[in-house]
Enzyme design. Structure first.
Site, short mmCIF file in Angstrom:
data_model
loop_
_atom_site.label_atom_id
_atom_site.label_comp_id
_atom_site.label_asym_id
_atom_site.label_seq_id
_atom_site.Cartn_x
_atom_site.Cartn_y
_atom_site.Cartn_z
N CYS A 119 -0.40 4.10 2.20
CA CYS A 119 -0.23 3.81 3.64
C CYS A 119 1.21 4.05 4.09
O CYS A 119 1.45 4.59 5.17
CB CYS A 119 -0.61 2.35 3.94
SG CYS A 119 -2.25 1.85 3.43
N ASP A 120 2.16 3.62 3.28
CA ASP A 120 3.55 3.53 3.75
C ASP A 120 4.55 4.39 2.99
O ASP A 120 5.72 4.45 3.36
CB ASP A 120 4.01 2.06 3.68
CG ASP A 120 3.17 1.16 4.56
OD1 ASP A 120 2.71 1.62 5.62
OD2 ASP A 120 2.96 -0.02 4.18
N CYS A 166 0.84 -1.21 0.00
CA CYS A 166 0.00 0.00 0.00
C CYS A 166 0.87 1.25 0.00
O CYS A 166 1.43 1.63 1.03
CB CYS A 166 -0.94 0.01 1.21
SG CYS A 166 -2.02 1.44 1.29
#
Length: 316
Positions: A136-137, A133
């Site tokens: 997300c990261d 992701c």
């Protein structure tokens, strides 16, 4: 035993639905599978969930959400749903640890599982440089080198997105050609931070004490192997929605994602609702999953209220 509502899945969507229904004195039964908490339990620090200015660890966030649901009366049972009969209410479920149970309503929040490469070092380094992701990261790789594995639209989109943070983004694809649409390919190729390693098959994620250091690949033309230096490997080869246990009873799209009535959580079966990544092909974020879990709970509560009042209205 018959429950007012059974929720299958304990990611952000399922737990939010449980909180709302439990606060409404519905005492939902929540069935959690072998990975309670969903994909967030495989992440480290979550910085984009509102309310946590300093971030929060993924497993801690899921634990807090579960405790909140339990506080209001949600009942949690571990098990695997092996069979469903959704032909009539109450719906019938077979759960390996509970046996046969019935539900007046059903909320499906079983999520979608990211596809992995299945190579050595990959699963061991999830949260240590391996991710599925970018939104997300990506922030954690500011100024670092990143590899994106994949050749579809999602891979091109994530490669472009990651250039906001990384010093270099290298796309690795096992074919010489990309599956992505021409416009997505053109955007990635026009980005000066994106480099290419095509016709190469990933064979191992290389890591040290502090996390990922490289990705070993095989040149499909020459057979030679090399290690591409990197600080992170983003695997973008798709997701698989966890809908197999439904036996085709609920309408899905061509990829297996549950189809819901736009703007709601209603499926094609009255009394069956879907929320979270199991019906989300676009956003797949913790906050959007939680929001859809709220929708499912409210839709479910209204459905039960209308079902209870229907016989009285018919008699009148």
């Amino acid at each position: 035993m018959t429950y007012h509502t059974v929720i299958i899945g304990t990611g952000p969507a399922g737990l939010t639905a449980a909180i709302y229904l439990a606060r409404a004195n519905m005492n939902p039964l929540v069935i959690e599978g072998p990975e309670p908490g969903g994909q967030l339990t495989t992440t480290t620090e979550v910085e984009n969930f509102p309310g946590f200015p300093d971030g929060i660890m993924g497993p801690e966030l899921m634990s807090n959400m579960r405790k909140q649901a339990e506080r209001f009366g949600a009942v949690f049972k571990s098990g695997w749903v092996t069979k469903t009969d959704l032909s009539a209410r109450p719906f019938k479920l077979e759960v390996d640890s509970l046996g046969a149970i019935e539900a007046e309503t059903l909320i499906i929040s079983t999520g979608a599982s990211a596809k992995y490469l299945g190579i050595p070092g990959e699963k061991d380094n999830i949260g240590r440089g391996v991710s599925t992701c970018a939104t997300c990261d990506g922030f954690f790789f500011r100024g670092k080198k990143i590899i994106v594995v994949g050749g579809g639209d999602s891979a091109m989109e994530e490669a472009n997105f990651l250039t906001r943070f990384a010093s270099e983004v290298r796309v690795v694809n096992r074919r010489n050609e990309l599956r992505a649409s021409k416009i997505m390919q053109d955007r990635a190729r026009a980005n000066e931070k994106v480099s290419w390693s095509l016709n190469r098959t990933p064979i191992e994620v290389v890591a040290g004490a502090l996390g990922v250091t490289g990705l070993k690949v095989r040149n499909n033309e020459t057979g030679e192997e090399e290690v591409l230096e990197t600080d992170g490997v983003f695997v973008t080869i798709g997701h698989t929605p966890n809908t197999g246990f439904l036996g085709g009873q609920v309408e899905t799209d061509e990829l297996g994602y549950i189809v819901v009535k736009p703007g709601t959580s209603h499926t094609n079966i009255p009394g069956v609702f879907a929320c979270g990544d199991v019906q989300d092909t676009r956003y797949r974020q913790a906050i959007t999953a939680a929001g859809s879990g709220c929708m499912a709970a409210l839709d479910c509560e209204k459905f039960l209220e209308e079902a209870a009042s229907a016989p009285a209205a018919q008699q009148a």
